[in-house]
Scaffold this motif. Sequence first.
Motif, mmCIF file in Angstrom:
data_model
loop_
_atom_site.group_PDB
_atom_site.id
_atom_site.type_symbol
_atom_site.label_atom_id
_atom_site.label_comp_id
_atom_site.label_asym_id
_atom_site.label_seq_id
_atom_site.Cartn_x
_atom_site.Cartn_y
_atom_site.Cartn_z
ATOM 1 N N ASN A 100 3.605 1.666 -1.593
ATOM 2 C CA ASN A 100 4.402 1.791 -2.820
ATOM 3 C C ASN A 100 3.576 1.557 -4.078
ATOM 4 O O ASN A 100 4.082 1.051 -5.084
ATOM 5 C CB ASN A 100 5.574 0.803 -2.780
ATOM 6 C CG ASN A 100 6.589 1.138 -1.707
ATOM 7 O OD1 ASN A 100 7.479 1.949 -1.923
ATOM 8 N ND2 ASN A 100 6.449 0.522 -0.545
ATOM 9 N N LEU A 101 2.311 1.962 -4.028
ATOM 10 C CA LEU A 101 1.459 1.868 -5.209
ATOM 11 C C LEU A 101 1.903 2.903 -6.251
ATOM 12 O O LEU A 101 2.518 3.912 -5.898
ATOM 13 C CB LEU A 101 0.006 2.092 -4.812
ATOM 14 C CG LEU A 101 -0.627 0.999 -3.928
ATOM 15 C CD1 LEU A 101 -2.029 1.410 -3.504
ATOM 16 C CD2 LEU A 101 -0.666 -0.346 -4.654
ATOM 17 N N PRO A 102 1.592 2.675 -7.515
ATOM 18 C CA PRO A 102 2.024 3.621 -8.564
ATOM 19 C C PRO A 102 1.522 5.047 -8.358
ATOM 20 O O PRO A 102 2.175 5.997 -8.791
ATOM 21 C CB PRO A 102 1.433 2.996 -9.837
ATOM 22 C CG PRO A 102 1.284 1.550 -9.529
ATOM 23 C CD PRO A 102 0.952 1.477 -8.074
ATOM 24 N N VAL A 103 0.382 5.208 -7.681
ATOM 25 C CA VAL A 103 -0.204 6.544 -7.547
ATOM 26 C C VAL A 103 0.461 7.371 -6.460
ATOM 27 O O VAL A 103 0.345 8.599 -6.453
ATOM 28 C CB VAL A 103 -1.724 6.445 -7.282
ATOM 29 C CG1 VAL A 103 -2.430 5.912 -8.518
ATOM 30 C CG2 VAL A 103 -2.008 5.552 -6.072
ATOM 31 N N TYR A 104 1.118 6.725 -5.492
ATOM 32 C CA TYR A 104 1.834 7.464 -4.444
ATOM 33 C C TYR A 104 2.954 6.599 -3.876
ATOM 34 O O TYR A 104 2.994 5.396 -4.095
ATOM 35 C CB TYR A 104 0.888 7.934 -3.338
ATOM 36 C CG TYR A 104 0.029 6.850 -2.736
ATOM 37 C CD1 TYR A 104 0.537 5.935 -1.815
ATOM 38 C CD2 TYR A 104 -1.323 6.744 -3.095
ATOM 39 C CE1 TYR A 104 -0.259 4.951 -1.277
ATOM 40 C CE2 TYR A 104 -2.119 5.748 -2.546
ATOM 41 C CZ TYR A 104 -1.585 4.865 -1.639
ATOM 42 O OH TYR A 104 -2.376 3.875 -1.095
ATOM 43 N N HIS A 105 3.832 7.242 -3.101
ATOM 44 C CA HIS A 105 5.035 6.571 -2.612
ATOM 45 C C HIS A 105 5.382 7.121 -1.232
ATOM 46 O O HIS A 105 5.681 8.308 -1.091
ATOM 47 C CB HIS A 105 6.186 6.830 -3.603
ATOM 48 C CG HIS A 105 7.463 6.158 -3.239
ATOM 49 N ND1 HIS A 105 7.607 4.795 -3.181
ATOM 50 C CD2 HIS A 105 8.678 6.679 -2.908
ATOM 51 C CE1 HIS A 105 8.854 4.501 -2.842
ATOM 52 N NE2 HIS A 105 9.520 5.622 -2.663
ATOM 53 N N CYS A 156 0.821 -1.216 0.000
ATOM 54 C CA CYS A 156 0.000 0.000 0.000
ATOM 55 C C CYS A 156 0.857 1.270 0.000
ATOM 56 O O CYS A 156 0.442 2.308 -0.518
ATOM 57 C CB CYS A 156 -0.931 0.006 1.210
ATOM 58 S SG CYS A 156 -2.187 -1.288 1.173
#
Length: 305
Positions: A115-120, A113
Motif C-alpha cells: 500500500n505504498l503511494p506509488v502502487y496499490h 509494501c
Amino acid sequence: MSILIFRCLFYNLNISFESRINNMWKNLHPNIRKRIQIEFLSRLGSSLIFPFMSIYLFHAYNTQITGVLMMINIIISFLAGIYGGYLTDVFGRRRLLLFGEFIKLLASIGIVCANLPVYHFPWLTFVMMFLGNIASGLISPASEAMLIDVSTEKTRAFMYAINYWANNLALMVGMIIGGWLFERHFLLLTTILVIINISSLLLTKYLITETHEQMVNIKCHVGFQSVFHSYQIVLCDVRFVIFTLGGILLLSVEFQRTNFIAIHLAQSFIHTKWLGISFDGVKMLSLLTSINTAIIVLFTAPISR
C-alpha cells in the motif's frame, strides 16, 4: 501499562480495593504480567487496521468477494488455532510465540509494501492478512497455555479478568485511533503496526521464559494424524464440546460487527455531523465498538469486586 491505567480508572472506588488489586498484580508470575502487557500492545496495534479491513476489501472488490475473503480468513484462523494448540505442546510455548510474532511482523511489513503511494495491491494485502491470521492462530493457544502453566487456581480468576479488561481497553483505544485515520492515513497506521510488532517480538524474546519444554522426537508428533488423535481425547468431554460450540456461536455473532455491519455502514451510512464532528461509516463503526468496549472496561472492576 494496562495495570497502571486500571488503577487510575478505579482508584476512587475504594483505597483498600486498589491496594488489593496492586498486590494481586505483583503476586502474578512475571510471565503472566509480561504476556498481558505484550498482548495489550499487540491488540492495540492490530485494532488500528484489522477491524476495518472488510471495508478496505469492499472498496477494492465488492460485497460478495469481500464476504468470501473474510470467511476464508475466519476459517483459516480457526484451523490455525487448533493446530497451534497441539504444536505448543510439541515445541514449547515460547518457541511458538516467537515464531508467530515473527510471522506477524513479516505480514505487517507486507501490508505496508502493498500500500505504498506509488502502487496499490489489494490482493497482496489480503495474502498478508491471511498470513497474519495464521500467526495469530498459532500465538493464541501458546499464550493461553503459558498463562495456565504459571498460574494457580487462586490467581487464575484475577489473571483472566485483568487480561480480558486489558484486551478490551486496547481494542477501544486502537479502534478510536483507527476509525479516525483509516480512510486517509492507512499507510501511517500500518507503519505503526510494524513498529508495534517489532516491539512485541523483542519483548517476547527477552522477557518471556519457557514454561514447557519441547518433545525430544518432534518428527513423530507434528503430522495431522497425531493432531487428530490428540483432540479425540478432548472430543470425549461432552460438556467441554458444548461449551466450545456455544463460544463459537457467540463469536460468530460478534464477528459481524467488523464484517457485515462494517460493510453495511460503509455502504449505506449517510454522512452526518454530531456535536460538530463529521461521521462516516468507518467512524461510526469505531464509535459503536468503542462504546461496547468502554462498557466492558468501566464495569470490569465493580463486577470483579
